[in-house]
Scaffold this motif. Structure first.
Motif, PDB file in Angstrom:
ATOM      1  N   SER A  13       0.522  -1.198   0.584  1.00  0.00           N
ATOM      2  CA  SER A  13      -0.064   0.139  -0.272  1.00  0.00           C
ATOM      3  C   SER A  13       0.817   1.434   0.139  1.00  0.00           C
ATOM      4  O   SER A  13       1.986   1.044   0.693  1.00  0.00           O
ATOM      5  CB  SER A  13      -1.401   0.366   1.236  1.00  0.00           C
ATOM      6  OG  SER A  13      -2.326   1.173   0.810  1.00  0.00           O
ATOM      7  N   GLY A  14       0.407   2.105  -1.115  1.00  0.00           N
ATOM      8  CA  GLY A  14       1.209   3.523  -1.405  1.00  0.00           C
ATOM      9  C   GLY A  14       0.914   4.633   0.044  1.00  0.00           C
ATOM     10  O   GLY A  14       1.006   4.758   0.670  1.00  0.00           O
ATOM     11  N   THR A  15      -0.502   4.725   0.104  1.00  0.00           N
ATOM     12  CA  THR A  15      -0.682   6.079   0.629  1.00  0.00           C
ATOM     13  C   THR A  15      -2.025   5.326   1.791  1.00  0.00           C
ATOM     14  O   THR A  15      -2.884   6.404   2.465  1.00  0.00           O
ATOM     15  CB  THR A  15      -1.873   6.936  -0.628  1.00  0.00           C
ATOM     16  OG1 THR A  15      -2.726   6.071  -1.460  1.00  0.00           O
ATOM     17  CG2 THR A  15      -0.234   7.617  -1.646  1.00  0.00           C
ATOM     18  N   ASN A  26      -4.565   2.918   1.439  1.00  0.00           N
ATOM     19  CA  ASN A  26      -5.721   2.656   1.858  1.00  0.00           C
ATOM     20  C   ASN A  26      -6.084   1.042   0.911  1.00  0.00           C
ATOM     21  O   ASN A  26      -7.085   1.014   1.992  1.00  0.00           O
ATOM     22  CB  ASN A  26      -6.272   3.089   0.101  1.00  0.00           C
ATOM     23  CG  ASN A  26      -6.571   4.596   0.148  1.00  0.00           C
ATOM     24  OD1 ASN A  26      -7.106   5.683   1.191  1.00  0.00           O
ATOM     25  ND2 ASN A  26      -6.900   5.253  -1.274  1.00  0.00           N
ATOM     26  N   THR A  27      -4.981   0.493   1.081  1.00  0.00           N
ATOM     27  CA  THR A  27      -4.493  -1.008   1.174  1.00  0.00           C
ATOM     28  C   THR A  27      -5.017  -1.917   2.146  1.00  0.00           C
ATOM     29  O   THR A  27      -5.264  -2.561   2.205  1.00  0.00           O
ATOM     30  CB  THR A  27      -3.889  -1.848  -0.166  1.00  0.00           C
ATOM     31  OG1 THR A  27      -4.518  -1.108  -1.744  1.00  0.00           O
ATOM     32  CG2 THR A  27      -3.853  -2.754  -0.446  1.00  0.00           C
ATOM     33  N   SER A  36      -4.558  -0.712  -7.303  1.00  0.00           N
ATOM     34  CA  SER A  36      -4.299  -0.413  -9.177  1.00  0.00           C
ATOM     35  C   SER A  36      -2.748  -0.041  -9.469  1.00  0.00           C
ATOM     36  O   SER A  36      -3.278   1.912  -8.737  1.00  0.00           O
ATOM     37  CB  SER A  36      -5.567  -0.189 -10.098  1.00  0.00           C
ATOM     38  OG  SER A  36      -5.171  -0.024 -11.106  1.00  0.00           O
ATOM     39  N   GLU A  82      -3.729  -0.157 -14.999  1.00  0.00           N
ATOM     40  CA  GLU A  82      -4.261  -1.667 -14.193  1.00  0.00           C
ATOM     41  C   GLU A  82      -3.435  -2.588 -13.859  1.00  0.00           C
ATOM     42  O   GLU A  82      -3.130  -3.869 -14.664  1.00  0.00           O
ATOM     43  CB  GLU A  82      -4.847  -1.798 -15.227  1.00  0.00           C
ATOM     44  CG  GLU A  82      -6.522  -0.832 -15.563  1.00  0.00           C
ATOM     45  CD  GLU A  82      -6.936  -0.197 -14.573  1.00  0.00           C
ATOM     46  OE1 GLU A  82      -7.033  -1.122 -13.353  1.00  0.00           O
ATOM     47  OE2 GLU A  82      -7.295   0.876 -14.082  1.00  0.00           O
ATOM     48  N   SER A 125      -7.346  -1.196  -3.149  1.00  0.00           N
ATOM     49  CA  SER A 125      -8.038   0.093  -3.794  1.00  0.00           C
ATOM     50  C   SER A 125      -7.287   0.645  -5.378  1.00  0.00           C
ATOM     51  O   SER A 125      -6.593   0.336  -5.385  1.00  0.00           O
ATOM     52  CB  SER A 125      -7.953   0.880  -2.775  1.00  0.00           C
ATOM     53  OG  SER A 125      -7.639   2.506  -2.775  1.00  0.00           O
ATOM     54  N   GLY A 148      -9.679   4.283 -12.391  1.00  0.00           N
ATOM     55  CA  GLY A 148      -9.756   2.808 -13.259  1.00  0.00           C
ATOM     56  C   GLY A 148     -11.350   2.384 -13.302  1.00  0.00           C
ATOM     57  O   GLY A 148     -12.585   2.693 -12.146  1.00  0.00           O
TER      58      GLY A 148
END
Ligand SMILES: Cc1cc2nc3c(=O)[nH]c(=O)nc-3n(C[C@H](O)[C@H](O)[C@H](O)COP(=O)(O)O)c2cc1C
Length: 147
Positions: A10-12, A14-15, A58, A62, A90, A94
């Motif tokens: 997860s980068g930010t 959300n995931t 994503s 994608e 997340s 897309g």
């Protein structure tokens, strides 16, 4: 006690939030749930659990995250035949293509996906999304406890 490992990138956040909610649901469902960022675990460790939940947003165009998650999935997929697996992540702009492709890929390797599709949430999980995440955890727990 039957165990579930939740492995995510997860980068930010959300995931990662989805992973927390899935763990909550799995624990409420009576399973042991371990949550690990993909950089903190190995495929060998993940394969010790009764079920594996994999999370990636994503990214790229994608696709799942390419630096850490893709190599992990590429190694894991050689051993997923017959294993209970759930996918989540997340996205933003897309239409969920990355998740459809990911689910098809894992089914193609013979994994027992909990759902036909993975759980895709738009940006930060809120409202109903939170319940969908917890429900995924509960259903994963149920799947391994009855096995
Ligand atoms: C480099 C990059 C590529 C992305 N590519 C897509 C994409 O192809 N499709 C999409 O729906 N969202 C895309 N996104 C948006 C992320 O999936 C979205 O912001 C997501 O909530 C990030 O989850 P995270 O907080 O777990 O990192 C991209 C974001 C970044 C930073």
């Amino acid at each position: 006690m039957a165990g579930i490992i939740i492995v995510y990138w997860s980068g930010t956040g959300n995931t990662e939030r989805m992973a927390e909610l899935i763990a909550e649901g799995a624990t409420a469902g009576g399973a042991e749930a371990v949550r690990k960022a993909v950089s903190q675990t190995t495929v060998a460790e993940a394969l010790k659990y009764d079920a594996i939940a994999l999370g990636s947003p994503s990214m790229g165009t994608e696709v799942i995250e390419e630096g850490e998650m893709e190599p992990f999935v590429a190694e894991l997929e050689k051993s997923v035949e017959g294993r209970t697996l759930a996918l989540f992540g997340s996205y933003d702009w897309g239409d969920g293509e990355w998740m459809r492709n990911w689910a098809d890929r894992m089914k193609g390797q013979g994994a027992k996906l909990l759902d036909e599709q993975g759980l895709a949430v738009h940006l930060t999980p809120g409202g109903e999304d939170e319940e969908h995440c917890r429900d995924l955890g509960r259903r994963l727990a149920k799947a391994i406890l009855k096995a």
